[in-house]
Design an enzyme around this catalytic site. Structure first.
Site, PDB file in Angstrom:
ATOM      1  N   LYS A 268       1.004   4.048  -2.975  1.00  0.00           N
ATOM      2  CA  LYS A 268       0.664   5.448  -2.678  1.00  0.00           C
ATOM      3  C   LYS A 268       1.855   6.371  -2.930  1.00  0.00           C
ATOM      4  CE  LYS A 268      -3.651   4.924  -1.487  1.00  0.00           C
ATOM      5  NZ  LYS A 268      -4.701   5.353  -2.429  1.00  0.00           N
TER       6      LYS A 268
ATOM      7  N   GLN B 193       4.841  15.390  12.097  1.00  0.00           N
ATOM      8  CA  GLN B 193       5.726  14.972  13.189  1.00  0.00           C
ATOM      9  C   GLN B 193       7.081  14.485  12.664  1.00  0.00           C
ATOM     10  OE1 GLN B 193       2.937  12.782  16.184  1.00  0.00           O
ATOM     11  NE2 GLN B 193       2.121  12.466  14.135  1.00  0.00           N
TER      12      GLN B 193
ATOM     13  N   TYR C 266       0.845  -1.203   0.000  1.00  0.00           N
ATOM     14  CA  TYR C 266       0.000   0.000   0.000  1.00  0.00           C
ATOM     15  C   TYR C 266       0.880   1.253   0.000  1.00  0.00           C
ATOM     16  CZ  TYR C 266      -3.808   3.094   1.629  1.00  0.00           C
ATOM     17  OH  TYR C 266      -4.736   4.100   1.753  1.00  0.00           O
TER      18      TYR C 266
HETATM   19  P1  NAD Z   1     -13.417   2.253   0.742  1.00  0.00           P
HETATM   20  O1  NAD Z   1     -12.993   0.826   0.793  1.00  0.00           O
HETATM   21  O2  NAD Z   1     -14.477   2.705   1.653  1.00  0.00           O
HETATM   22  O3  NAD Z   1     -13.763   2.659  -0.769  1.00  0.00           O
HETATM   23  C1  NAD Z   1     -12.867   2.348  -1.809  1.00  0.00           C
HETATM   24  C2  NAD Z   1     -13.634   1.944  -3.021  1.00  0.00           C
HETATM   25  O4  NAD Z   1     -12.735   1.569  -4.068  1.00  0.00           O
HETATM   26  C3  NAD Z   1     -14.547   0.731  -2.774  1.00  0.00           C
HETATM   27  O5  NAD Z   1     -15.840   1.035  -3.248  1.00  0.00           O
HETATM   28  C4  NAD Z   1     -13.909  -0.365  -3.599  1.00  0.00           C
HETATM   29  O6  NAD Z   1     -14.847  -1.296  -4.104  1.00  0.00           O
HETATM   30  C5  NAD Z   1     -13.288   0.454  -4.736  1.00  0.00           C
HETATM   31  N1  NAD Z   1     -12.324  -0.331  -5.504  1.00  0.00           N
HETATM   32  C6  NAD Z   1     -11.389  -1.215  -5.061  1.00  0.00           C
HETATM   33  N2  NAD Z   1     -10.753  -1.780  -6.109  1.00  0.00           N
HETATM   34  C7  NAD Z   1     -11.297  -1.245  -7.236  1.00  0.00           C
HETATM   35  C8  NAD Z   1     -11.073  -1.410  -8.622  1.00  0.00           C
HETATM   36  N3  NAD Z   1     -10.157  -2.292  -9.087  1.00  0.00           N
HETATM   37  N4  NAD Z   1     -11.800  -0.669  -9.493  1.00  0.00           N
HETATM   38  C9  NAD Z   1     -12.721   0.201  -9.047  1.00  0.00           C
HETATM   39  N5  NAD Z   1     -13.005   0.391  -7.747  1.00  0.00           N
HETATM   40  C10 NAD Z   1     -12.296  -0.322  -6.859  1.00  0.00           C
HETATM   41  O7  NAD Z   1     -12.095   3.122   0.981  1.00  0.00           O
HETATM   42  P2  NAD Z   1     -11.907   4.653   1.413  1.00  0.00           P
HETATM   43  O8  NAD Z   1     -11.440   4.661   2.796  1.00  0.00           O
HETATM   44  O9  NAD Z   1     -13.101   5.452   1.026  1.00  0.00           O
HETATM   45  O10 NAD Z   1     -10.643   5.021   0.509  1.00  0.00           O
HETATM   46  C11 NAD Z   1     -10.722   5.844  -0.652  1.00  0.00           C
HETATM   47  C12 NAD Z   1      -9.305   6.194  -1.063  1.00  0.00           C
HETATM   48  O11 NAD Z   1      -8.671   6.920  -0.009  1.00  0.00           O
HETATM   49  C13 NAD Z   1      -8.421   4.975  -1.323  1.00  0.00           C
HETATM   50  O12 NAD Z   1      -7.553   5.224  -2.400  1.00  0.00           O
HETATM   51  C14 NAD Z   1      -7.642   4.846  -0.030  1.00  0.00           C
HETATM   52  O13 NAD Z   1      -6.418   4.177  -0.215  1.00  0.00           O
HETATM   53  C15 NAD Z   1      -7.441   6.316   0.342  1.00  0.00           C
HETATM   54  N6  NAD Z   1      -7.149   6.523   1.760  1.00  0.00           N
HETATM   55  C16 NAD Z   1      -8.055   6.165   2.699  1.00  0.00           C
HETATM   56  C17 NAD Z   1      -7.743   6.373   4.031  1.00  0.00           C
HETATM   57  C18 NAD Z   1      -8.692   6.002   5.142  1.00  0.00           C
HETATM   58  O14 NAD Z   1      -8.282   5.986   6.304  1.00  0.00           O
HETATM   59  N7  NAD Z   1      -9.965   5.694   4.850  1.00  0.00           N
HETATM   60  C19 NAD Z   1      -6.504   6.924   4.386  1.00  0.00           C
HETATM   61  C20 NAD Z   1      -5.605   7.282   3.391  1.00  0.00           C
HETATM   62  C21 NAD Z   1      -5.960   7.071   2.059  1.00  0.00           C
END
Ligand code: NAD
Length: 259
Positions: free
Chosen positions: A161, A259, A157
């Site tokens: 990223k 930090q 991951y």
């Molecule tokens: P989530 O799991 O709630 O939503 C992510 C969505 O992406 C899901 O609907 C999933 O089905 C979809 N997805 C996965 N693989 C896919 C593919 N091959 N094609 C199309 N869709 C696909 O996650 P979230 O927390 O809403 O995260 C959204 C973004 O933010 C992500 O890129 C995640 O890495 C990033 N992010 C989230 C957090 C957090 O704490 N929630 C922190 C840092 C970054």
């Protein structure tokens, strides 16, 4: 007047979590929104229905961000439905809790395919269609604070990223150099309460309290973020309020990376 009046936006992985909230905020601010979803068709239809009920304009299409041909279909469908595209949020993501010793070629490849290759394809093909409309356009790539301050448990991951960070800057330089009216920026969320973290806690065999309890100690602001925190950062970068911002890093992480 809405902050996105007259604009058309597409958001990937938008049936839940940060993508869903971003679509709701964009629609409230006047954008027509194409919600794209990998598999969660029912959930995407619900988001569309609710946005329309609130007076917004939205539609959805299935798009697996790993598949090049599906990008063409989704972008062309967006243009057929709403006439153009101004905003793309490359949001889709997955998190697999494996350290460098536990990671397999399969788990590595899956995370790289969704979050590095998927963002590459989205950025590349959005530019193709955006440069034709001559309007102000914005691509927002969702990275993570894990690209800046890594944790051992999220090995692949972190790598995916990290790729988002520099591919975004390179694309921003290209678009600027060509004098396209397309800006490309990265948003770095801290921990935000979404289905992704609920699943990660379950996969790691932790209660949500245990899972967030540990993460909380690394957020100087003292709480875990909400999807709205990211949606409003996305709104700023999507709108013409940020016209002079490109190739930038916007950390929305409660101080995690300070930090
Ligand atoms: P989530 O799991 O709630 O939503 C992510 C969505 O992406 C899901 O609907 C999933 O089905 C979809 N997805 C996965 N693989 C896919 C593919 N091959 N094609 C199309 N869709 C696909 O996650 P979230 O927390 O809403 O995260 C959204 C973004 O933010 C992500 O890129 C995640 O890495 C990033 N992010 C989230 C957090 C957090 O704490 N929630 C922190 C840092 C970054």
């Amino acid at each position: 007047m809405g902050r996105l009046d007259g604009k058309v936006a597409m958001v990937t992985g938008a049936a839940m979590g940060l993508g869903e909230e971003t679509c709701r905020v964009f629609a409230k601010e006047g954008a027509k929104v194409m919600i794209t979803t990998g598999k969660s068709v029912q959930a995407a239809q619900m988001v569309v229905d609710e946005i329309r009920k609130d007076g917004g304009d939205a539609a959805f299409i299935q798009l697996d961000v790993r598949k090049e041909e599906e990008w063409h279909r989704a972008l062309e469908q967006t243009i057929r439905t709403f006439g153009k595209i101004n905003i793309l949020v490359n949001n889709a993501g997955i998190a697999i809790g494996k350290n460098v010793e536990e990671a397999t070629l399969d788990s590595w490849s899956l995370e790289m395919d969704v979050m590095a290759t998927g963002v590459f394809l989205g950025t590349k093909y959005a530019i193709k269609y955006m440069k034709e409309n001559g309007e102000n356009c914005s691509i927002i790539n969702i990275s993570s604070m894990e690209a800046i301050a890594a944790e051992s448990i999220w090995f692949s991951y972190c790598a995916a990223k990290g790729a988002v960070r520099t591919l975004t800057k390179s694309a921003a330089l290209h678009c600027g150099g060509k004098r396209y009216k397309i800006r490309v920026n990265t948003v770095y969320p801290g921990y935000i309460h979404t289905p992704m973290n609920e699943k990660a806690a379950k996969d790691l065999g932790l209660s949500l309290e245990e899972y967030y309890g540990d993460a909380l100690t690394r957020h100087p602001i003292g709480y875990i973020g909400k999807p709205k925190d990211i949606a409003y950062a996305n709104l700023f970068l999507a709108s013409d309020e940020s016209l002079f911002i490109t190739g930038a890093d916007l950390c929305v992480d409660g101080g995690y990376t300070a930090q």
